[in-house]
Design a protein around this motif. Structure first.
Motif, PDB file in Angstrom:
ATOM      1  N   ALA A 183      21.683  13.810   9.910  1.00 35.27           N
ATOM      2  CA  ALA A 183      22.553  12.843  10.573  1.00 35.27           C
ATOM      3  C   ALA A 183      21.908  12.422  11.881  1.00 35.27           C
ATOM      4  O   ALA A 183      21.222  13.214  12.538  1.00 35.27           O
ATOM      5  N   VAL A 184      22.113  11.161  12.266  1.00 36.25           N
ATOM      6  CA  VAL A 184      21.523  10.638  13.501  1.00 36.25           C
ATOM      7  C   VAL A 184      22.616  10.230  14.469  1.00 36.25           C
ATOM      8  O   VAL A 184      23.706   9.818  14.068  1.00 36.25           O
ATOM      9  N   VAL A 185      22.296  10.366  15.751  1.00 32.95           N
ATOM     10  CA  VAL A 185      23.291  10.219  16.816  1.00 32.95           C
ATOM     11  C   VAL A 185      22.878   9.108  17.773  1.00 32.95           C
ATOM     12  O   VAL A 185      21.685   8.812  17.938  1.00 32.95           O
ATOM     13  N   TYR A 186      23.866   8.507  18.419  1.00 33.12           N
ATOM     14  CA  TYR A 186      23.643   7.364  19.303  1.00 33.12           C
ATOM     15  C   TYR A 186      22.846   7.715  20.546  1.00 33.12           C
ATOM     16  O   TYR A 186      22.294   6.830  21.193  1.00 33.12           O
ATOM     17  N   ASP A 187      22.764   9.006  20.909  1.00 33.71           N
ATOM     18  CA  ASP A 187      22.007   9.390  22.099  1.00 33.71           C
ATOM     19  C   ASP A 187      20.577   9.835  21.767  1.00 33.71           C
ATOM     20  O   ASP A 187      19.876  10.366  22.616  1.00 33.71           O
ATOM     21  N   GLY A 188      20.164   9.641  20.511  1.00 42.24           N
ATOM     22  CA  GLY A 188      18.812  10.008  20.110  1.00 42.24           C
ATOM     23  C   GLY A 188      18.703  11.360  19.439  1.00 42.24           C
ATOM     24  O   GLY A 188      17.639  11.724  18.926  1.00 42.24           O
ATOM     25  N   THR A 189      19.793  12.112  19.441  1.00 39.87           N
ATOM     26  CA  THR A 189      19.799  13.408  18.768  1.00 39.87           C
ATOM     27  C   THR A 189      19.700  13.222  17.250  1.00 39.87           C
ATOM     28  O   THR A 189      20.254  12.271  16.696  1.00 39.87           O
ATOM     29  N   ILE A 190      18.993  14.123  16.592  1.00 39.57           N
ATOM     30  CA  ILE A 190      18.953  14.162  15.134  1.00 39.57           C
ATOM     31  C   ILE A 190      19.271  15.594  14.716  1.00 39.57           C
ATOM     32  O   ILE A 190      18.709  16.544  15.259  1.00 39.57           O
ATOM     33  N   VAL A 191      20.187  15.757  13.778  1.00 36.34           N
ATOM     34  CA  VAL A 191      20.580  17.087  13.319  1.00 36.34           C
ATOM     35  C   VAL A 191      20.446  17.162  11.803  1.00 36.34           C
ATOM     36  O   VAL A 191      20.502  16.148  11.110  1.00 36.34           O
ATOM     37  N   TYR A 192      20.271  18.382  11.305  1.00 33.28           N
ATOM     38  CA  TYR A 192      20.127  18.556   9.862  1.00 33.28           C
ATOM     39  C   TYR A 192      20.916  19.760   9.380  1.00 33.28           C
ATOM     40  O   TYR A 192      21.199  20.687  10.147  1.00 33.28           O
ATOM     41  N   THR A 193      21.278  19.725   8.105  1.00 34.17           N
ATOM     42  CA  THR A 193      22.063  20.801   7.495  1.00 34.17           C
ATOM     43  C   THR A 193      21.390  21.280   6.219  1.00 34.17           C
ATOM     44  O   THR A 193      20.685  20.514   5.554  1.00 34.17           O
ATOM     45  N   SER A 194      21.614  22.531   5.887  1.00 31.96           N
ATOM     46  CA  SER A 194      21.125  23.074   4.615  1.00 31.96           C
ATOM     47  C   SER A 194      22.244  23.820   3.883  1.00 31.96           C
ATOM     48  O   SER A 194      21.987  24.531   2.916  1.00 31.96           O
ATOM     49  N   GLY A 252      25.379  22.103   3.089  1.00 31.42           N
ATOM     50  CA  GLY A 252      26.375  21.130   2.652  1.00 31.42           C
ATOM     51  C   GLY A 252      27.155  20.447   3.737  1.00 31.42           C
ATOM     52  O   GLY A 252      28.104  19.721   3.450  1.00 31.42           O
ATOM     53  N   GLY A 253      26.773  20.673   4.997  1.00 27.06           N
ATOM     54  CA  GLY A 253      27.436  19.981   6.097  1.00 27.06           C
ATOM     55  C   GLY A 253      28.290  20.845   6.990  1.00 27.06           C
ATOM     56  O   GLY A 253      28.886  20.352   7.948  1.00 27.06           O
ATOM     57  N   ASP A 254      28.332  22.142   6.721  1.00 30.37           N
ATOM     58  CA  ASP A 254      29.167  23.013   7.547  1.00 30.37           C
ATOM     59  C   ASP A 254      28.516  23.317   8.889  1.00 30.37           C
ATOM     60  O   ASP A 254      29.176  23.297   9.922  1.00 30.37           O
ATOM     61  N   THR A 255      27.208  23.601   8.883  1.00 31.63           N
ATOM     62  CA  THR A 255      26.498  23.862  10.141  1.00 31.63           C
ATOM     63  C   THR A 255      25.290  22.933  10.243  1.00 31.63           C
ATOM     64  O   THR A 255      24.612  22.665   9.245  1.00 31.63           O
ATOM     65  N   TRP A 256      25.046  22.467  11.477  1.00 27.71           N
ATOM     66  CA  TRP A 256      23.966  21.514  11.736  1.00 27.71           C
ATOM     67  C   TRP A 256      23.071  22.042  12.849  1.00 27.71           C
ATOM     68  O   TRP A 256      23.555  22.584  13.835  1.00 27.71           O
ATOM     69  N   THR A 257      21.783  21.867  12.676  1.00 28.42           N
ATOM     70  CA  THR A 257      20.783  22.315  13.640  1.00 28.42           C
ATOM     71  C   THR A 257      20.105  21.110  14.270  1.00 28.42           C
ATOM     72  O   THR A 257      19.751  20.156  13.563  1.00 28.42           O
ATOM     73  N   ALA A 258      19.926  21.135  15.578  1.00 36.08           N
ATOM     74  CA  ALA A 258      19.256  20.032  16.257  1.00 36.08           C
ATOM     75  C   ALA A 258      17.764  20.061  15.951  1.00 36.08           C
ATOM     76  O   ALA A 258      17.134  21.123  15.944  1.00 36.08           O
TER      77      ALA A 258
END
Length: 204
Positions: free
Chosen positions: A120-131, A133-139
């Motif tokens: 997922a991508v964020v308006y402040d430039g952050t990008i996060v990913y999950t492995s 199914g979407g419960d936890t996301w890592t920057a």
């Protein structure tokens, strides 16, 4: 017919005064759409009739993106760092336990490559990913996006994908979203980039 003619849905369960920002069809019959007022609707007949989700866990938050990988599983994102996921085709949604996204920034894009992996991508430039199914996301460790507004992302598998944003930003990953490399040649200057679609690890 490949997009030549379009038929209006019979039932939408969406108001006529609110914009809709995102839709994702997992096959010819099943899909989910997200709405500006926090409504989430789903279809199982190719888009003719849409049913409002029973539980969204987003309130009236502006929802901006959704990615369904099959008839059951997907993730939706929106304002205030909102991330929710479903495993029943869009009827009920659960809020992510850990997002690593601020609560004051909108999220415009999400792309799940399978039921577990996505970015997922964020308006402040952050990008996060999950492995999971979407419960936890890592920057992401390295984004090469700076503080540019990131708006679109397309993951083709658990490892490979491309994200785009303001100022002609195009970055790509080959490790599932942890590190991103800036495109060498973009030919777009500082154009605002809003969307991207990759068909495989090389072409898009």
């Amino acid at each position: 017919d490949g997009g030549d003619t379009w038929t209006a849905a019979t039932t939408t369960n969406v108001g006529t005064t609110v914009p809709m920002y995102g839709v994702s069809m997992s096959d010819a019959n099943n899909g989910v759409a997200v709405v500006y007022d926090g409504t989430i609707v789903y279809t199982s007949d190719g888009g003719d009739t849409w049913t409002a989700a029973t539980t969204t866990n987003v309130g009236t938050t502006v929802m901006r993106g959704v990615s369904m990988v099959d008839a059951n599983n997907g993730v939706a994102v929106g304002n205030s760092g909102t991330i929710v996921y479903t495993s029943d085709g869009g009827d009920t949604w659960t809020a992510a336990t850990t997002t690593n996204v601020g609560t004051t920034v909108p999220m415009y894009g999400v792309s799940m490559s399978d039921a577990n992996n996505g970015v997922a991508v964020v308006y402040d430039g952050t990008i996060v990913y999950t492995s999971d199914g979407g419960d936890t996301w890592t920057a992401a460790t390295t984004t090469n996006a700076g503080s540019n507004h990131m708006v679109g992302v397309s993951m083709v598998d658990a490892n490979n994908g491309v994200a785009v944003g303001d100022s002609g930003t195009i970055v790509y990953t080959s490790d599932g979203g942890d590190t991103w490399t800036a495109a060498t040649t973009t030919n777009v200057g500082t154009t605002v980039m809003r969307g991207v679609s990759m068909v495989d690890a090389n072409n898009g």
